[in-house]
Structures are given as C-alpha cells and as structure tokens.
Design an enzyme around this catalytic site. Structure first.
Site, PDB file in Angstrom:
ATOM      1  N   SER A  57      27.152  31.462  85.811  1.00  0.00           N
ATOM      2  CA  SER A  57      27.694  32.777  85.472  1.00  0.00           C
ATOM      3  C   SER A  57      26.802  33.550  84.497  1.00  0.00           C
ATOM      4  O   SER A  57      27.038  34.723  84.269  1.00  0.00           O
ATOM      5  CB  SER A  57      29.094  32.632  84.873  1.00  0.00           C
ATOM      6  N   HIS A  96      29.534  32.577  77.380  1.00  0.00           N
ATOM      7  CA  HIS A  96      29.409  33.935  77.901  1.00  0.00           C
ATOM      8  C   HIS A  96      29.018  34.896  76.792  1.00  0.00           C
ATOM      9  O   HIS A  96      29.014  34.543  75.614  1.00  0.00           O
ATOM     10  CB  HIS A  96      30.720  34.390  78.547  1.00  0.00           C
ATOM     11  N   ASP A 123      36.005  38.726  81.263  1.00  0.00           N
ATOM     12  CA  ASP A 123      36.561  37.372  81.304  1.00  0.00           C
ATOM     13  C   ASP A 123      38.078  37.312  81.197  1.00  0.00           C
ATOM     14  O   ASP A 123      38.630  36.217  81.060  1.00  0.00           O
ATOM     15  CB  ASP A 123      35.959  36.532  80.177  1.00  0.00           C
TER      16      ASP A 123
END
Lengths: 180, 190
Positions: A57, A96, A123
């Site tokens: 990701s 992230h 998210d």
C-alpha cells in the site's frame, strides 16, 4: 546401528569442559542479540524499533519485504510523516502516511488521518467501525530510515515455519558440533 | 544475526592457529567467512550511500496560485468545506542525488482556529520518480477534501505549504518544506 554406536561414542568422547564452552558461547550469542534489540528499544523509544513492510500500500516508496526503522519521540505528529499505527481490533500494525492533522488548542491532543501512497482513498475504511481519526495512543512510531529487501527473511520464516525450524536446527547443530 | 555475530569472532582468530586446525579450511568455514565479509561490505556501502546524501544542499522553489473557489459551504454536521482550483508549479530537481529513489511531495493548507492550534490538510500530493519529472506544473482542484473541524473557515487566513519527503534507495529519509503565507478564504459561503 553402527552409525548410532559411533555417534554415542563421539558424544562420550567429548570432554565436559568443551561441552560447557559450547553452551556458554551459544548463550552469549542469544543474549547479545537480546541486548542489541533491547538497546534499540531504549534508544528509539519505540516498542518495536524495526518493522517489516507486509503490504504494497506504500508502493513505490516501500515494497513488501522492506525494513523500516522507527523512532518515537515526543515531537508532535505532522502531516507527511510515515507512521506505524495500531487499530483496535486489528492485530497487525499498519505503515501509512499522515495526510491530515488537527491539534487541539487546550489539550494538545491530535486527530490524525492517514492514507497509503498507493491506495486510492484514505484509511477510514481500515479504522475501527465509526472511527474517524487516529489519536496519539494509536501511533507506535514514525519511520525515519529504510533498508530494502532484508525483511524477506522474516516474511519467508513466518509464512513457511518449516524453513525457520530447519535454520534454527542447522545453526544449533553447527554451534554444538564445531570444535573451537 | 546469530550467524553474523558468531562468524565475526572466528574471523579475528590469529592466522598461525589455522595451520594446526584443519577444520579452518572446511567448506563451512570458507562459506561462513565469505558471507560475513560480503554482508559487512554491503552494510558499509549502504551506510556510506546514506551519509553521502548529507553533502547535497538543495535549492528548490515553488509557487501556488488559488485560481477559483469552486464551492464553499457548511455541511449538515456543522463543518465547513471548501473546494478550490489551484495552479502548482515547482522545481525540485536539486533534491535528487544518486541515492534518491523518489520524492513524495504534497501541498497542505495550514491554519489556526480557536479550537485547534494547528490544522494541516493535505490538498494535493504526488510522487516524483526521477529528476526529469522534478520540474512540474499542474492545474488541479483539491484531491483530498478540505474540511475544517467546526465552522471556522469564513474569512480564514491560511498558509499553503509545499512539503517534500525524499525517500532514499537506502538509509535516512529527508524532509523539508516551503511555506507560502498570505492566502485568505472569502467571507461568505457560495
């Protein structure tokens, strides 16, 4: 049977002092690894100073199998930083990037929103149901350094445990049998 | 790790001892020594590559124009939201060195309200894969929603800040920004 007899003989012929030396050196190896890990925990202030990237990701920045070094300081969290966070109800932490930050005037608490560079949306779908923001206590650390590929070792070992046991067995055998 | 620690202690043995110990020439020991040496050199080179980034002193530049406020409204839950169209131009070529894998660049609106001492909202971001793409010009509306926590955006002054994160091929990540102050939202919804 002859082979077993020989092995037993060779074990008997080992001197007790030599066996002790081997045991101590094995113990030294294990403890030194532990010391390094715990020292890293103290220096970085993060409960897991090194993490392995498991998903794509964050590509093309971080690929599966890359290693990240984390640092957890008291510095406030700011947009753009790559953080590792835990979501309630999920076991595996996520790496992230922070895209939105709201820091309270009175308490200094932060609301943070994250997104994977390679994901289309933010998210909120990954967070616990109804959760809109991450707070400080969700965040385990921020990424400060990067080492490619090395994490594949752990990925392979977790996914194919048999390889792990073979490796540990071989190393143990090597330590015990080597005559120094 | 275990293997590494173990073998380095063997490397430091005095050479004279080798002659008395035929085990030193076995395949296992040779492979071990070779692996240790290779890993040490590789780690050393990674360290040097990361350190060499410190000698780069970049001089990037950026400009942003807010062309239009597309709409500006209060959501049913009471938060202000605004949509705008911008022109972003930047020259980040000097950030690239031989150890640079990519540069992550994003434009954030930053402002203070009575409730929050700092609000940072990313409006646009992009990944620059190489030096050739590091001088760019883009015409875009905000990629992420510009929503306040509360209803404080009318007449609000804000900074637009271009941040960049230099991701290395290996080693330490570098971060910097250019702050562009003096933007202001209008007094009325539309």
């Amino acid at each position: 049977m002859g082979w077993i007899g020989e092995t037993v003989d060779s074990i008997k012929s080992l001197q007790i002092r030599q066996v002790l030396t081997q045991t101590v050196s094995l113990g030294m190896i294990v403890t030194s690894a532990l010391i390094i890990w715990k020292a890293l925990m103290c220096i970085t202030g993060s409960e897991s100073p090194v993490v392995v990237v498991l998903s794509g990701s964050m590509e093309p920045g971080f690929k599966r199998g890359d290693i990240l070094f984390l640092h957890m300081s008291t510095d406030p969290i700011r947009a753009g930083e790559i953080v590792v966070f835990n979501v309630d109800g999920r076991e595996i932490p996520i790496v992230h990037r922070v895209i939105k930050v709201h820091e309270r005037q009175d308490t200094g608490e932060v609301d943070v929103l994250t997104k994977g560079d390679n994901n289309y949306g933010d998210d909120r779908l990954l967070y616990a149901q109804g959760q809109l923001w991450l707070q400080r206590h969700h965040i385990m650390g921020r990424a400060v350094g990067f080492l490619p590929y090395v994490g594949w070792v752990t990925i392979i070992m977790t996914e194919k445990p048999i390889i792990k046991y073979i490796l540990i067995g071989a190393l143990g055998l090597l330590v015990v049998t080597s005559k120094e | 790790m275990v293997y590494f620690l173990r073998s380095s202690s063997q490397l430091s043995r005095p050479e004279a001892e080798e002659k008395n110990n035929p085990k030193m020439h076995s395949f296992g020991y040779r492979a071990n020594a070779l692996l240790t040496f290779a890993i040490t050199i590789l780690a050393f080179m990674c360290g040097i590559a990361s350190l060499s980034d410190n000698f780069n002193s970049p001089s990037p530049s950026a400009q942003v124009q807010v062309l239009n406020i597309n709409w500006f409204q209060k959501q049913p839950n009471g938060n202000d939201e605004v949509s705008m169209t911008m022109n972003i131009s930047a020259d980040l070529q000097s950030l690239f060195t031989w150890n640079t894998k990519q540069v992550f660049v994003f434009l954030a609106a930053e402002y203070e309200t009575s409730k929050n001492s700092l609000n940072q909202i990313s409006l646009w971001d992009g990944i620059i894969p190489s030096k050739e793409h590091a001088k760019f010009w883009i015409h875009t509306s905000n990629k992420y929603r510009f929503i306040d926590q509360g209803s404080n955006l009318r007449g609000r002054e804000f900074n637009l800040t271009l941040h960049w994160h230099v991701m290395p091929k290996t080693g330490k990540m570098f971060v910097d920004k250019i702050v562009m102050p003096g933007y202001r939202l209008q007094d009325d919804y539309r």
